[in-house]
Design an enzyme around this catalytic site. Sequence first.
Site, short mmCIF file in Angstrom:
data_model
loop_
_atom_site.label_atom_id
_atom_site.label_comp_id
_atom_site.label_asym_id
_atom_site.label_seq_id
_atom_site.Cartn_x
_atom_site.Cartn_y
_atom_site.Cartn_z
N ILE A 164 -10.93 -18.14 -38.04
CA ILE A 164 -11.19 -19.57 -37.89
C ILE A 164 -10.53 -20.14 -36.64
O ILE A 164 -10.83 -21.28 -36.26
CB ILE A 164 -10.75 -20.37 -39.14
CG1 ILE A 164 -9.23 -20.29 -39.35
CG2 ILE A 164 -11.51 -19.91 -40.37
CD1 ILE A 164 -8.74 -21.26 -40.42
N THR A 233 2.74 -26.69 -49.08
CA THR A 233 3.83 -26.00 -49.76
C THR A 233 4.94 -26.99 -50.08
O THR A 233 5.23 -27.90 -49.28
CB THR A 233 4.39 -24.85 -48.92
OG1 THR A 233 5.60 -24.36 -49.52
CG2 THR A 233 4.72 -25.30 -47.51
N SER A 268 11.67 -22.47 -42.41
CA SER A 268 11.23 -21.25 -41.73
C SER A 268 10.11 -21.63 -40.77
O SER A 268 9.57 -22.75 -40.83
CB SER A 268 10.71 -20.21 -42.73
OG SER A 268 9.44 -20.60 -43.26
N TYR A 270 7.20 -20.47 -40.87
CA TYR A 270 6.03 -20.66 -41.73
C TYR A 270 6.01 -22.08 -42.29
O TYR A 270 4.99 -22.78 -42.19
CB TYR A 270 6.05 -19.65 -42.87
CG TYR A 270 5.26 -20.11 -44.07
CD1 TYR A 270 3.87 -20.15 -44.04
CD2 TYR A 270 5.91 -20.55 -45.23
CE1 TYR A 270 3.15 -20.60 -45.13
CE2 TYR A 270 5.20 -20.99 -46.32
CZ TYR A 270 3.82 -21.02 -46.27
OH TYR A 270 3.11 -21.47 -47.35
N HIS A 271 7.11 -22.51 -42.90
CA HIS A 271 7.13 -23.85 -43.48
C HIS A 271 6.93 -24.93 -42.42
O HIS A 271 6.30 -25.96 -42.68
CB HIS A 271 8.45 -24.07 -44.22
CG HIS A 271 8.59 -23.24 -45.47
ND1 HIS A 271 9.44 -22.16 -45.55
CD2 HIS A 271 7.98 -23.33 -46.68
CE1 HIS A 271 9.34 -21.63 -46.76
NE2 HIS A 271 8.46 -22.31 -47.46
N LYS A 274 3.33 -25.56 -41.77
CA LYS A 274 2.72 -26.40 -42.80
C LYS A 274 3.02 -27.88 -42.54
O LYS A 274 2.16 -28.74 -42.79
CB LYS A 274 3.25 -26.00 -44.18
CG LYS A 274 2.81 -24.62 -44.65
CD LYS A 274 1.33 -24.60 -45.01
CE LYS A 274 0.99 -23.37 -45.81
NZ LYS A 274 -0.43 -23.37 -46.26
N ARG A 330 8.29 -10.43 -58.29
CA ARG A 330 9.21 -9.38 -57.85
C ARG A 330 10.15 -8.97 -58.97
O ARG A 330 10.38 -7.77 -59.20
CB ARG A 330 10.02 -9.86 -56.64
CG ARG A 330 9.23 -9.94 -55.34
CD ARG A 330 10.14 -10.11 -54.12
NE ARG A 330 10.91 -11.33 -54.17
CZ ARG A 330 12.22 -11.39 -54.37
NH1 ARG A 330 12.91 -10.28 -54.57
NH2 ARG A 330 12.84 -12.56 -54.38
#
Length: 482
Positions: A164, A233, A268, A270-271, A274, A330
């Site tokens: 995308i 998130t 992080s 990643y966060h 978002k 986990r």
Amino acid sequence: MAHLLSTSCSIKLSSSHRPLSQPFRQCPTKCLTFFTLGTSKSPFKRFVLQGGTQQASCIVRATVAPISQETPTQSRSDSQQNSSEPSKPKRVMVIGGDGYCGWATALHLSNKGYDVAIVDSLIRRLFDQQLGLDSLTPIASIHNRLRCWRSVTGKTIELYIGDICDFEFLSETFKSFEPDAVVHFGEQRSAPYSMIDRNRAVFTQHNNVIGTLNVLFAIKEFRDQCHLVKLGTMGEYGTPNIDIEEGYITITHNGRTDTLPFPKQASSFYHLSKVHDSNNIAFTCKAWGIRATDLNQGVVYGVRTEETEMHEELCNRLDYDGVFGTALNRFCVQAAVGHPLTVYGKGGQTRGYLDIRDTVQCVELAIANPAQPGEFRVFNQFTEQFSVNELASLVTKAGEKLGLDVKTISVPNPRVEAEEHYYNAKHTKLIELGLEPHLLSDSLLDSLLNFAIKFKDRVDTKQIMPSVSWKKIGVKPKTLAA
């Protein structure tokens, strides 16, 4: 795929061309498959070049379009007439539909009568190859998955394979499928993955932010009434010492009051991606009148949904490693193989959690009750709050009932986070829309543990311990030790 990725060319072949019959076999359910190989500026290409062992000079895009008359699909004109009522969109594009949440959601929506298309680059499978990881459960190829779904239910899910971040591909996908709603799971979703090295940090932010921007522009240009349901998130909020509201907070400052976006404290790369997504979506809703719902999801656990239980080839992936595995999943796998439960630091880290069956239910509720034009809604998508220590205790008790000798160890926390903190997040909006939660119970833990025991021979215990450090993030591309 490796030798195709090394091809520097641009060709279009239909299913009647034989040279591609080995690497990409035509779907046996009477589908017509088109393949286009062309140069691409997408991060997918650069990622494979810089971070992986495979060399690439182009990206592969494929579209699987059903032509069988056995289960005729709804015509575009009928779809448009029926979707004129915004509360009941009929055509739903699931970006990232080959992933953990995306696959379960695509099947659920198809089973509920929506016309569904999956859009995916399949790069998540490449991550496993590069890092030497594997799902606890054996997962079929996306083509075999969809073939099985049609065989079991008689329902067709369309498939578009591509990146995308390549707007040309995304544009053609939008014009071909004409979605009434887009469910966007198509992002690199692991905080530890984004903290491995510079290459993966850059990939995560580029892939996630640019991909989402492309989706917003595609909606504006081709489907301006389309409802965007974006997976956010709870990690955007961090762990503030105040109650976490759903997206917005009303504050009074120097005698004046306003309602503002809730402060973000991402932990992080990643966060942070978002957070950037949320800001971009909010801006385009205001500027362009886009309708969007941001689902700030907690930590998901479980593997079974009504649809994935229908056939073994529909089984979802279950990650247990230190990079992609979520806490409860986990712990259950660790208990099943006799490995001590790995509690990071003091174990007081508290988060919101939800069953994957509630993930698909929440998405369906958001689609059935869309945002208004220009509205940017934020729902906190979780059902319960647990600390890591509480999860470990629950798994220990459930394991003992099954005759497992479950131990717990504290390991140095690889993350930079508060290990003891206040945490009280609101999550009422989805309940008000009709969410019926599957709360974490003894029977659910028993089921998840038995599932882990069933596949314990597939566990690679070398992948259990955390191997990515927030403070020691690398500069050069790194392959984790086998």
